[in-house]
Scaffold this motif. Sequence first.
Motif, PDB file in Angstrom:
ATOM      1  N   PHE A 237       0.841  -1.182   0.000  1.00 16.54           N
ATOM      2  CA  PHE A 237       0.000   0.000   0.000  1.00 16.54           C
ATOM      3  C   PHE A 237       0.883   1.241   0.000  1.00 16.54           C
ATOM      4  N   PRO A 238       0.350   2.391  -0.407  1.00 14.91           N
ATOM      5  CA  PRO A 238       1.162   3.621  -0.400  1.00 14.91           C
ATOM      6  C   PRO A 238       1.803   3.854   0.965  1.00 14.91           C
ATOM      7  N   PRO A 239       3.123   3.945   1.035  1.00 19.62           N
ATOM      8  CA  PRO A 239       3.810   4.063   2.333  1.00 19.62           C
ATOM      9  C   PRO A 239       3.343   5.246   3.172  1.00 19.62           C
ATOM     10  N   GLU A 240       3.101   6.397   2.524  1.00 24.63           N
ATOM     11  CA  GLU A 240       2.699   7.572   3.289  1.00 24.63           C
ATOM     12  C   GLU A 240       1.412   7.300   4.071  1.00 24.63           C
ATOM     13  N   SER A 244       1.311   6.811   8.180  1.00 27.81           N
ATOM     14  CA  SER A 244       0.500   7.763   8.938  1.00 27.81           C
ATOM     15  C   SER A 244      -0.562   7.047   9.757  1.00 27.81           C
ATOM     16  N   GLN A 245      -1.142   5.998   9.188  1.00 25.53           N
ATOM     17  CA  GLN A 245      -2.142   5.215   9.911  1.00 25.53           C
ATOM     18  C   GLN A 245      -1.525   4.535  11.130  1.00 25.53           C
ATOM     19  N   ALA A 246      -0.243   4.189  11.020  1.00 25.85           N
ATOM     20  CA  ALA A 246       0.466   3.553  12.133  1.00 25.85           C
ATOM     21  C   ALA A 246       0.972   4.570  13.154  1.00 25.85           C
ATOM     22  N   GLY A 247       0.784   5.841  12.870  1.00 26.65           N
ATOM     23  CA  GLY A 247       1.240   6.873  13.790  1.00 26.65           C
ATOM     24  C   GLY A 247       2.711   7.211  13.640  1.00 26.65           C
ATOM     25  N   VAL A 248       3.271   6.918  12.460  1.00 26.92           N
ATOM     26  CA  VAL A 248       4.693   7.157  12.199  1.00 26.92           C
ATOM     27  C   VAL A 248       4.841   8.192  11.094  1.00 26.92           C
ATOM     28  N   ASP A 261       7.709   1.303  17.368  1.00 31.03           N
ATOM     29  CA  ASP A 261       7.281   1.926  16.112  1.00 31.03           C
ATOM     30  C   ASP A 261       7.206   0.890  15.001  1.00 31.03           C
ATOM     31  N   TYR A 262       8.211   0.026  14.936  1.00 28.65           N
ATOM     32  CA  TYR A 262       8.194  -1.012  13.902  1.00 28.65           C
ATOM     33  C   TYR A 262       7.056  -2.003  14.139  1.00 28.65           C
ATOM     34  N   LEU A 263       6.747  -2.262  15.394  1.00 29.81           N
ATOM     35  CA  LEU A 263       5.604  -3.122  15.703  1.00 29.81           C
ATOM     36  C   LEU A 263       4.292  -2.465  15.267  1.00 29.81           C
ATOM     37  N   ALA A 264       4.202  -1.154  15.442  1.00 27.77           N
ATOM     38  CA  ALA A 264       2.988  -0.440  15.042  1.00 27.77           C
ATOM     39  C   ALA A 264       2.816  -0.502  13.514  1.00 27.77           C
ATOM     40  N   ILE A 265       3.915  -0.365  12.788  1.00 32.50           N
ATOM     41  CA  ILE A 265       3.849  -0.469  11.339  1.00 32.50           C
ATOM     42  C   ILE A 265       3.418  -1.882  10.929  1.00 32.50           C
ATOM     43  N   ALA A 266       4.013  -2.878  11.563  1.00 34.00           N
ATOM     44  CA  ALA A 266       3.678  -4.266  11.246  1.00 34.00           C
ATOM     45  C   ALA A 266       2.205  -4.557  11.530  1.00 34.00           C
ATOM     46  N   ALA A 267       1.706  -4.050  12.653  1.00 40.00           N
ATOM     47  CA  ALA A 267       0.298  -4.270  13.006  1.00 40.00           C
ATOM     48  C   ALA A 267      -0.620  -3.622  11.977  1.00 40.00           C
ATOM     49  N   THR A 268      -0.250  -2.450  11.487  1.00 42.69           N
ATOM     50  CA  THR A 268      -1.060  -1.768  10.471  1.00 42.69           C
ATOM     51  C   THR A 268      -1.032  -2.543   9.162  1.00 42.69           C
ATOM     52  N   VAL A 269       0.131  -3.065   8.802  1.00 37.23           N
ATOM     53  CA  VAL A 269       0.229  -3.892   7.596  1.00 37.23           C
ATOM     54  C   VAL A 269      -0.698  -5.083   7.683  1.00 37.23           C
TER      55      VAL A 269
END
Length: 273
Positions: A237-240, A244-248, A261-269
Motif C-alpha cells: 500500500f502507499p507508504p505515506e 501515517s495510519q500507524a502513527g509514524v 514503532d516497527y511493531l505499530a507499522i507491522a500491526a497496520t500492515v
Amino acid sequence: MSQTRSEIAALLRRHSITPRKGLSQHFLADRNLVAKLVDLAGDPIKSRALEIGPGTGTITRALLQAGFAVKAYEKDERLRPLLKEALTGYEVDLCFEDAARMDTKEFGADSAWVLVSNLPFQVGTSILLDLLAEAAGIRRCVVVAQREVAERLTAGPGSKVYGLPSVIAALYGQARLEFRLPPQVFYPVPNVDSAAVSIERVAPPEPLRRLAAQIAGAAFRQRRKMLRSSLRPILLFPPERLLSQAGVDPTRRAEDLGAEDYLAIAATVQEVA
C-alpha cells in the motif's frame, strides 16, 4: 574452578592446537569474569545452559560446577580431545557442529534455556539474533561480544551505533550492557575491547514481531532515505498512508524509530492486508 591463562596455554600446547583467527578463538582467561557471567545466568534449577563455542571449556566447566546442565556447540573438531580432558568428570552434551546450522526446535517454548557464551566475533551476532527470533525457550542470554557489537545491541534510537541488531534485540528482549572486558583477559589477546551483555526475553517469536523485523531490515538497508522511500519496495500500500495510519511520520528515517514503532507499522500492515 575456571581456567587461568597458563592453564589454557598448557592445554593448547598438549594438544598441539594453535588458536585460529578465522574462528575468532580468543579464550576468556579471567576467573572473576567467568564467575560474573555464570552469576548473570541465573538459577540452574530453572533452566539449562546453551553455550556457543566452548573453546577450552572454561565457561563450560564453571556452568557445570554451578549446577547447570550444559549443551555446547563447537565448530572446531580439533578441540574434541582437549575438551574431553578439560571436562573430565563432568557430564556435558557436546555437539561438534556449526551452531549457525543448529536445529532450534529443541529450544521451543515448552523448554527453559539460558544462552551463556563468549561469542565468536565473526558469526556470534547473527547466531544470537537468530536464536532470539526463533528459539522461544531461550529465556535469557548472557554473552561476551566485541564492545562495538555490545553497544549496538543495547543502543536506542538516535544513537550513532543504533541499527538493525538494536531493533531485533529490543523486539524480543531487554538488553543491558553489564561490564566491559579489556583485551588482556583473553588468550590470545585480541586487538579489540569486549563487553558482556545480558538480554532478558520479554516476548516470544511470533508473526507480528518477525514482520516488524523484516520491515526494520528494509528500512536500515536504505537508512539514509526517508521511510516513505525505503519501505516502498516491501509495502503493498502507499507508504505515506500506511505509515501515517500507524502513527509514524513518513519523513522519518530508520534510526529514528524504536521497536514499538516497527511493531505499530507491522500491526497496520496486518490490518490492511
